[in-house]
Design a protein around this motif. Structure first.
Motif, PDB file in Angstrom:
ATOM      1  N   VAL A 176       0.841  -1.198   0.000  1.00 43.73           N
ATOM      2  CA  VAL A 176       0.000   0.000   0.000  1.00 43.73           C
ATOM      3  C   VAL A 176       0.879   1.252   0.000  1.00 43.73           C
ATOM      4  CG1 VAL A 176      -1.771   1.292   1.232  1.00 43.73           C
ATOM      5  CG2 VAL A 176      -1.878  -1.202   1.167  1.00 43.73           C
ATOM      6  N   SER A 177       1.960   1.211   0.767  1.00 43.97           N
ATOM      7  CA  SER A 177       2.888   2.345   0.800  1.00 43.97           C
ATOM      8  C   SER A 177       3.449   2.625  -0.590  1.00 43.97           C
ATOM      9  CB  SER A 177       4.014   2.070   1.795  1.00 43.97           C
ATOM     10  OG  SER A 177       4.918   3.149   1.853  1.00 43.97           O
ATOM     11  N   ALA A 178       3.746   1.568  -1.349  1.00 43.21           N
ATOM     12  CA  ALA A 178       4.265   1.751  -2.710  1.00 43.21           C
ATOM     13  C   ALA A 178       3.214   2.409  -3.603  1.00 43.21           C
ATOM     14  CB  ALA A 178       4.685   0.402  -3.286  1.00 43.21           C
ATOM     15  N   GLN A 179       1.945   2.044  -3.433  1.00 44.45           N
ATOM     16  CA  GLN A 179       0.870   2.707  -4.182  1.00 44.45           C
ATOM     17  C   GLN A 179       0.842   4.203  -3.888  1.00 44.45           C
ATOM     18  OE1 GLN A 179      -2.440  -0.186  -2.850  1.00 44.45           O
ATOM     19  NE2 GLN A 179      -3.225   0.683  -4.740  1.00 44.45           N
ATOM     20  N   ILE A 180       0.959   4.524  -2.610  1.00 43.58           N
ATOM     21  CA  ILE A 180       0.894   5.929  -2.185  1.00 43.58           C
ATOM     22  C   ILE A 180       2.087   6.704  -2.729  1.00 43.58           C
ATOM     23  CG2 ILE A 180       0.955   7.441  -0.170  1.00 43.58           C
ATOM     24  CD1 ILE A 180      -0.518   5.096   1.326  1.00 43.58           C
ATOM     25  N   ARG A 181       3.258   6.088  -2.676  1.00 46.32           N
ATOM     26  CA  ARG A 181       4.454   6.773  -3.164  1.00 46.32           C
ATOM     27  C   ARG A 181       4.365   7.024  -4.664  1.00 46.32           C
ATOM     28  NH1 ARG A 181       9.807   4.630  -0.530  1.00 46.32           N
ATOM     29  NH2 ARG A 181       8.372   4.899   1.219  1.00 46.32           N
ATOM     30  N   ALA A 182       3.726   6.120  -5.400  1.00 49.35           N
ATOM     31  CA  ALA A 182       3.542   6.326  -6.837  1.00 49.35           C
ATOM     32  C   ALA A 182       2.658   7.545  -7.094  1.00 49.35           C
ATOM     33  CB  ALA A 182       2.931   5.077  -7.467  1.00 49.35           C
ATOM     34  N   ILE A 183       1.678   7.773  -6.227  1.00 47.71           N
ATOM     35  CA  ILE A 183       0.833   8.977  -6.350  1.00 47.71           C
ATOM     36  C   ILE A 183       1.671  10.228  -6.113  1.00 47.71           C
ATOM     37  CG2 ILE A 183      -1.110  10.220  -5.322  1.00 47.71           C
ATOM     38  CD1 ILE A 183      -2.356   7.435  -4.734  1.00 47.71           C
TER      39      ILE A 183
ATOM     40  N   ILE B  71      -2.383  20.839  -4.513  1.00 45.61           N
ATOM     41  CA  ILE B  71      -1.696  19.572  -4.731  1.00 45.61           C
ATOM     42  C   ILE B  71      -1.984  18.610  -3.576  1.00 45.61           C
ATOM     43  CG2 ILE B  71       0.565  18.459  -4.950  1.00 45.61           C
ATOM     44  CD1 ILE B  71       1.572  21.056  -6.227  1.00 45.61           C
ATOM     45  N   ALA B  72      -1.944  19.123  -2.357  1.00 44.65           N
ATOM     46  CA  ALA B  72      -2.219  18.268  -1.198  1.00 44.65           C
ATOM     47  C   ALA B  72      -3.628  17.689  -1.277  1.00 44.65           C
ATOM     48  CB  ALA B  72      -2.034  19.068   0.089  1.00 44.65           C
ATOM     49  N   ARG B  73      -4.600  18.499  -1.666  1.00 47.15           N
ATOM     50  CA  ARG B  73      -5.962  17.993  -1.792  1.00 47.15           C
ATOM     51  C   ARG B  73      -6.057  16.920  -2.874  1.00 47.15           C
ATOM     52  NH1 ARG B  73      -7.433  23.470  -0.597  1.00 47.15           N
ATOM     53  NH2 ARG B  73      -7.365  24.028  -2.801  1.00 47.15           N
ATOM     54  N   MET B  74      -5.369  17.142  -3.996  1.00 44.20           N
ATOM     55  CA  MET B  74      -5.386  16.160  -5.079  1.00 44.20           C
ATOM     56  C   MET B  74      -4.765  14.843  -4.633  1.00 44.20           C
ATOM     57  SD  MET B  74      -4.277  18.670  -8.238  1.00 44.20           S
ATOM     58  CE  MET B  74      -4.161  17.334  -9.437  1.00 44.20           C
ATOM     59  N   ILE B  75      -3.659  14.929  -3.931  1.00 45.64           N
ATOM     60  CA  ILE B  75      -2.980  13.716  -3.460  1.00 45.64           C
ATOM     61  C   ILE B  75      -3.873  12.946  -2.494  1.00 45.64           C
ATOM     62  CG2 ILE B  75      -1.099  12.919  -1.971  1.00 45.64           C
ATOM     63  CD1 ILE B  75       0.661  15.045  -3.313  1.00 45.64           C
ATOM     64  N   ARG B  76      -4.481  13.654  -1.562  1.00 45.43           N
ATOM     65  CA  ARG B  76      -5.331  12.990  -0.580  1.00 45.43           C
ATOM     66  C   ARG B  76      -6.544  12.336  -1.249  1.00 45.43           C
ATOM     67  NH1 ARG B  76      -7.471  16.974   2.279  1.00 45.43           N
ATOM     68  NH2 ARG B  76      -8.453  15.476   3.689  1.00 45.43           N
ATOM     69  N   ALA B  77      -7.101  13.002  -2.250  1.00 41.90           N
ATOM     70  CA  ALA B  77      -8.246  12.436  -2.969  1.00 41.90           C
ATOM     71  C   ALA B  77      -7.846  11.175  -3.736  1.00 41.90           C
ATOM     72  CB  ALA B  77      -8.842  13.481  -3.914  1.00 41.90           C
TER      73      ALA B  77
END
Length: 374
Positions: free
Chosen positions: A98-105, A138-144
């Motif tokens: 899951v961490s790898a998914q997040i880092r890809a974002i 950008i922070a909002r986009m990442i969180r979404a």
């Protein structure tokens, strides 16, 4: 929410004002993954860890936190606070995926990513792939995107430096974000109790309070010489951060400083033979990871925690990078003088540091912990 375009920062250096830093922190990450994957756990007080007498909480859901349960808390204490606590074993392979998914974002927006752990990272988005001028957007986009792709929530802090971005990410947890602008930074720090400063532990906070330093404003009133006299090299850091100044860059390629493993035992160890057996197992685990990552080191450190929680470390640095057998020999040599013991041993750890090689993962130069719970 404040407008980050307001950059009236008084005495702050221009290099600090120009940065746009985001700190992203997943909300109760390990526990949230378990609740996501097992709907029966949702809305219930869940912890990742072992209910054994020597178990330690690795993560707690927000429902568990409502009872005062926190990570790193002994399991017996957590159960006293919440008798209905639900324990689930850790699944680090899932958390890493899951961490790898997040880092890809993250990487869709910037190459300047400094992971602190599986569940949090700094991002420098001053210049970003999509050319978006506002870091808050950008922070909002990442969180979404994180919510859409993983089903998990993240909180974010936005500021002009790492310290304040980290502090901001805690302001609206869970599933929120906050911004501290250059104009707001010095006043925010001034009002902040020293106990809430990221990086100031309880012992240092106690010492500060004995000196009459209760808040950032108190720190700011003291001279650099005073802070260095009482806190050594850290004095300069406290002097600058009390003024909202932190010029540390986001470092995506910072080398790891150590690789280690430790184990907490269900029953105290009193015999040398058993302790030596455990040290050999820890060395083998550390060496397997070093070999897989292609790194070598010269400093071997043995960590021992006794039944009364007193902790000691013993280290030895060799001239050349160690091999597996040499690391084992060195760790056992550090163990030998500690016996016979006056008190049982509840935890042993082995760390290899002074690393070189090309295989280290990015991080904040912290130890990679390969711990187990008893």
């Amino acid at each position: 929410m404040a407008d980050e375009r307001n950059t009236d920062a008084g005495s702050l250096p221009l290099s600090a004002i120009g940065r746009k830093i985001i700190h992203v922190d997943m909300d109760a990450f390990y526990a949230s993954v378990e609740q996501r994957d097992n709907p029966a756990l949702r809305g219930k007080p869940v912890v990742v860890g072992s209910p054994a007498a020597r178990g330690v909480i690795a993560a707690a859901s927000y429902e568990a936190r409502a009872f005062g349960v926190r990570s790193a808390m002994p399991s017996v204490t957590a159960l006293r606070r919440c008798p209905d606590l639900i324990f689930v074993p850790h699944r680090f392979d899932v958390y890493r995926a899951v961490s790898a998914q997040i880092r890809a974002i993250f990487a869709e927006h910037t190459p300047l990513i400094e992971p602190l752990s599986l569940d949090e990272a700094y991002l420098d988005v001053t210049e970003n792939h999509l050319g978006i001028p506002l870091a808050t957007q950008i922070a909002r986009m990442i969180r979404a995107r994180i919510k859409a792709e993983t089903g998990l929530t993240a909180s974010a802090g936005v500021s002009y430096n790492k310290f304040l971005a980290k502090m901001a990410s805690d302001l609206n947890k869970p599933d929120g974000q906050a911004v501290i602008t250059p104009a707001q930074g010095p006043a925010f720090v001034a009002a902040l109790p020293v106990r809430k400063f990221h990086g100031i532990g309880p012992a240092t906070a106690d010492r500060m309070e004995r000196l009459g330093l209760q808040t950032g404003a108190d720190l700011r009133e003291r001279s650099l010489a005073f802070l260095q006299e009482h806190f050594g090299k850290s004095g300069q850091w406290y002097y600058r951060i009390a003024r909202g100044i932190d010029e540390r860059a986001v470092q995506p390629d910072r080398a790891r400083k150590s690789i280690g493993a430790e184990d907490t035992f269900s029953q105290d160890i009193t015999g040398h033979e058993r302790a030596a057996q455990e040290v050999r197992a820890l060395v083998a685990k550390v060496w397997r990871h070093c070999a897989a990552k292609g790194v070598r080191g010269r400093t071997v450190t043995l960590k021992v925690k006794y039944a009364n929680f007193r902790q000691i470390t013993r280290s030895r640095t060799l001239i050349a990078p160690v091999t597996g057998p040499v690391m084992e020999e060195t760790a056992l040599a550090l163990l030998q003088p500690l016996f016979p013991v006056a008190m049982g041993i509840r935890l042993l750890g082995v760390t290899l540091s002074t690393l070189d090689g090309e295989g280290g993962e990015s991080g904040e130069g912290r130890q990679l912990s390969l711990w187990q719970e008893g």
